[in-house]
Design an enzyme around this catalytic site. Structure first.
Site, mmCIF file in Angstrom:
data_model
loop_
_atom_site.group_PDB
_atom_site.id
_atom_site.type_symbol
_atom_site.label_atom_id
_atom_site.label_comp_id
_atom_site.label_asym_id
_atom_site.label_seq_id
_atom_site.Cartn_x
_atom_site.Cartn_y
_atom_site.Cartn_z
ATOM 1 N N ASP A 46 -7.603 1.397 5.621
ATOM 2 C CA ASP A 46 -7.763 0.853 4.257
ATOM 3 C C ASP A 46 -8.819 -0.251 4.178
ATOM 4 O O ASP A 46 -8.671 -1.217 3.409
ATOM 5 C CB ASP A 46 -6.430 0.295 3.739
ATOM 6 C CG ASP A 46 -5.439 1.387 3.368
ATOM 7 O OD1 ASP A 46 -5.738 2.565 3.614
ATOM 8 O OD2 ASP A 46 -4.362 1.058 2.842
ATOM 9 N N CYS A 86 -4.734 8.687 4.359
ATOM 10 C CA CYS A 86 -4.528 8.572 5.811
ATOM 11 C C CYS A 86 -4.556 9.874 6.613
ATOM 12 O O CYS A 86 -5.450 10.110 7.424
ATOM 13 C CB CYS A 86 -3.219 7.848 6.083
ATOM 14 S SG CYS A 86 -3.078 6.242 5.265
ATOM 15 N N LYS A 139 -1.814 3.857 15.103
ATOM 16 C CA LYS A 139 -1.237 4.752 14.088
ATOM 17 C C LYS A 139 -1.671 6.202 14.336
ATOM 18 O O LYS A 139 -2.854 6.481 14.477
ATOM 19 C CB LYS A 139 -1.689 4.282 12.708
ATOM 20 C CG LYS A 139 -1.338 5.195 11.550
ATOM 21 C CD LYS A 139 -1.825 4.575 10.256
ATOM 22 C CE LYS A 139 -1.714 5.506 9.074
ATOM 23 N NZ LYS A 139 -2.138 4.856 7.817
ATOM 24 N N HIS A 141 0.131 9.362 12.523
ATOM 25 C CA HIS A 141 0.292 9.928 11.171
ATOM 26 C C HIS A 141 -0.127 11.391 11.071
ATOM 27 O O HIS A 141 -0.602 11.844 10.027
ATOM 28 C CB HIS A 141 -0.466 9.084 10.133
ATOM 29 C CG HIS A 141 0.260 9.054 8.812
ATOM 30 N ND1 HIS A 141 -0.055 8.183 7.796
ATOM 31 C CD2 HIS A 141 1.306 9.788 8.342
ATOM 32 C CE1 HIS A 141 0.742 8.386 6.759
ATOM 33 N NE2 HIS A 141 1.579 9.357 7.070
ATOM 34 N N SER A 164 2.133 4.998 8.834
ATOM 35 C CA SER A 164 1.638 3.728 8.297
ATOM 36 C C SER A 164 2.660 2.608 8.486
ATOM 37 O O SER A 164 3.874 2.846 8.497
ATOM 38 C CB SER A 164 1.311 3.857 6.807
ATOM 39 O OG SER A 164 0.278 4.791 6.596
ATOM 40 N N HIS A 253 -4.172 -2.210 6.491
ATOM 41 C CA HIS A 253 -3.126 -1.626 5.647
ATOM 42 C C HIS A 253 -2.033 -2.671 5.406
ATOM 43 O O HIS A 253 -1.687 -3.437 6.298
ATOM 44 C CB HIS A 253 -2.545 -0.401 6.358
ATOM 45 C CG HIS A 253 -1.797 0.545 5.483
ATOM 46 N ND1 HIS A 253 -0.596 0.219 4.880
ATOM 47 C CD2 HIS A 253 -2.067 1.826 5.110
ATOM 48 C CE1 HIS A 253 -0.165 1.253 4.178
ATOM 49 N NE2 HIS A 253 -1.037 2.251 4.302
ATOM 50 N N ASN A 304 -10.392 5.226 5.141
ATOM 51 C CA ASN A 304 -10.621 5.357 3.690
ATOM 52 C C ASN A 304 -10.826 3.957 3.127
ATOM 53 O O ASN A 304 -10.750 2.961 3.848
ATOM 54 C CB ASN A 304 -9.449 6.065 2.974
ATOM 55 C CG ASN A 304 -8.078 5.531 3.296
ATOM 56 O OD1 ASN A 304 -7.262 6.204 3.917
ATOM 57 N ND2 ASN A 304 -7.810 4.294 2.887
#
Length: 528
Positions: A46, A86, A139, A141, A164, A253, A304
């Site tokens: 993020d 994500c 992470k 995910h 996350s 994040h 992102n």
């Protein structure tokens, strides 16, 4: 004490950490392989394009190590995450394929049964088969149950959070909006808090074992730093293998966290977290330097753009504000959208004696390119029974070439349209939208999705804020549209005739990571 100075002081402490870890690594009697490059991928979560490498009024910086990484290597100003959320972004990075090919078009849940389809081949699998030691810190995910765990997807070692860091409660919650309560300590207390995960604590995993639940996010940076350094030395000293280290950060994040010793005002928690992230990156860089691992490429990028809904706890998109959306249609224009703020991310790559220091490239590039480029540099060929969306950018990294993608598609990531559909098209410096939509903004507003039979086309070389589309009656518009349609139709046909996968998004309570099901929030003490 200023944050930058604090970060440098902290690195002195980490010097001791590095020497301590190094002294405990057992060396194997193994002949060194022919020297091949090591690869470290650092993926921030993020992060905004405007969070790094920008001019500040007071000339201060909370990120001296990332500044150093940029100055030692090449910065990319037109680099894009493969998706604006994500799981799809991470799946694309590890496979070099869009979500419409690899099957991952939206995020996996805490109770997801599946993950990245097992017939998809990851970067780690290919490098592992080629003799690389592979590790992931952070992470994942992309599925946490059984065969979807990272240790079954090509990684020799895994230490981190399966998804996350807001997808579970903790005893000392980080900074978030809305703020979330701590985990329950009694099964007889019930509490409901919208937008917060309260039933299951956030787990910390090592390989396939939950070693702590809930984990302490405020100490996570130090634990990730220790684990990363340990893996670098395990590969280089003990196993004497070239290595791939994939560090998927929890920063930036929400919930935000930072070193407890930082004196942070409530007005500046994001900068404190940036500084915290920077010191982790610095520890990794120092470990590489201390072992004189010059043949190591470090690639820093983001998954992102910022999560605007989180207001003061969200990052900065820089000039890429998606003004057509925010001023005309409402809502946010960063994470989950296909506006520039959703997918244009700060990116830099360093490789001593290979990449020209303090250089910049404006080539149109993507996280999709990491897969083919690293394989090329390692001398490894990807499977030939499927097609790829990334390109090998070795010539851009090592030379002065600026020839990137002619066109790049940005998949729908939750703000509008069907997940994964390719309805935003970049063509050189033009960008076309067949659909628009806004994510939830800081003020709570969101923009309705709108389909555009006559697509909106922006000239980013003149309008990086994406405010004023070209006149559909103009000659330039008609010329660009013809090319956009050709490029998009060609890619969609290529996907339709390719070997594609389908992810299992089934959710089952039995799939939730839980080390002690009979305890409130699955609570268990540290097992290590």
């Amino acid at each position: 004490m200023k944050m930058a100075q604090f970060g440098l002081c902290l690195l002195l402490l980490y010097s001791g950490l590095i020497h301590h870890i190094k002294s405990h690594i057992k060396q194997e009697d193994k002949t060194s392989e022919k020297e091949r490059p090591n690869f470290i991928i650092i993926l921030a979560d993020d992060i905004g394009w405007g969070d790094l490498w920008v001019n500040r009024p007071d000339n201060s910086t909370p990120t001296p190590w990332l500044d150093s990484l940029m100055l030692k290597g090449k910065r990319f100003t037109d680099f894009h995450s493969p998706a604006s959320t994500c799981s799809p972004s991470r799946a694309a990075l590890l496979t070099g394929r869009h979500g419409l090919r690899n099957g991952v078009t939206h995020n996996f849940a805490v109770g997801s049964v599946g993950g990245l389809p097992l017939n998809e081949t990851t970067l780690a699998e290919l490098l592992h088969e080629a003799g690389y030691y592979t590790a992931i810190i952070g992470k994942w995910h992309l599925g946490h149950n059984g065969s979807y765990n990272p240790v079954h997807r090509g990684f020799d070692y895994y230490f981190g959070i399966p998804y996350s860091n807001d997808m579970g409660c903790t005893d000392k919650p980080g900074l978030d909006l809305p703020s979330c309560p701590p985990c329950l300590h009694s099964q007889y207390i019930t509490r409901k808090h919208e937008e917060c995960y309260s039933k299951v604590a956030l787990p910390l995993m090592e390989n396939e074992i939950i070693i702590e639940q809930p984990l302490d996010t405020w100490s996570l940076k130090d634990r990730y730093a220790t684990a990363a350094v340990n893996q670098i030395f395990t590969a280089s000293i003990s196993k004497k293998q070239p290595f791939l280290l994939y560090v998927a950060l929890a920063h930036m994040h929400v919930p935000l966290f930072h070193n407890a010793f930082l004196n942070v005002t409530t007005q500046d928690p994001y900068t404190a977290s940036l500084s915290d992230m920077d010191s982790l990156v610095g520890t990794i860089m120092q470990a590489v330097s201390s072992e004189q691992l010059e043949n190591t490429l470090i690639w820093f990028t983001g998954d992102n753009g910022p999560w605007e809904q989180k207001c003061q706890f969200a990052g900065n998109v820089g000039p890429f504000v998606g003004k057509w959306q925010t001023s005309r249609a409402g809502g946010g224009s960063a994470k989950r959208t296909t506006w520039e703020g959703g997918h244009r991310v700060p990116t830099a790559v360093t490789w001593p004696k290979k990449i020209k220091p303090n250089s910049t490239s404006s080539a149109l590039l993507s996280g999709l390119d990491i897969f083919p480029t690293i394989l090329s540099l390692a001398g490894v060929k990807p499977p030939s029974d499927r097609r790829y969306d990334g390109i090998d950018i070795t010539d851009i990294l090592l030379n002065d070439s600026d020839t990137g993608h002619k066109s790049l598609m940005h998949p729908n990531s939750g703000a509008a349209g069907q997940f994964g559909d390719l309805q935003s098209v970049r063509l050189r410096h033009h960008k076309a939208f067949y659909i628009t939509g806004g994510s939830v903004a800081c003020d709570g507003g969101s923009g309705q999705q709108q389909y555009h039979n006559t697509p909106l086309i922006f000239d980013l070389s003149l309008d990086e804020a994406e405010e004023t589309p070209l006149n559909p009656e103009s000659e330039v518009y008609r010329s660009v549209l013809k090319e956009v349609e050709r490029e998009r139709e060609a890619l969609l046909w290529d996907i339709a005739t390719d070997k594609v996968s389908s992810a299992d998004y089934t959710v089952n309570p039995a799939a939730v990571p839980c080390c002690q099901p009979h305890n409130p929030a699955c609570r268990c003490h540290s097992l290590k």
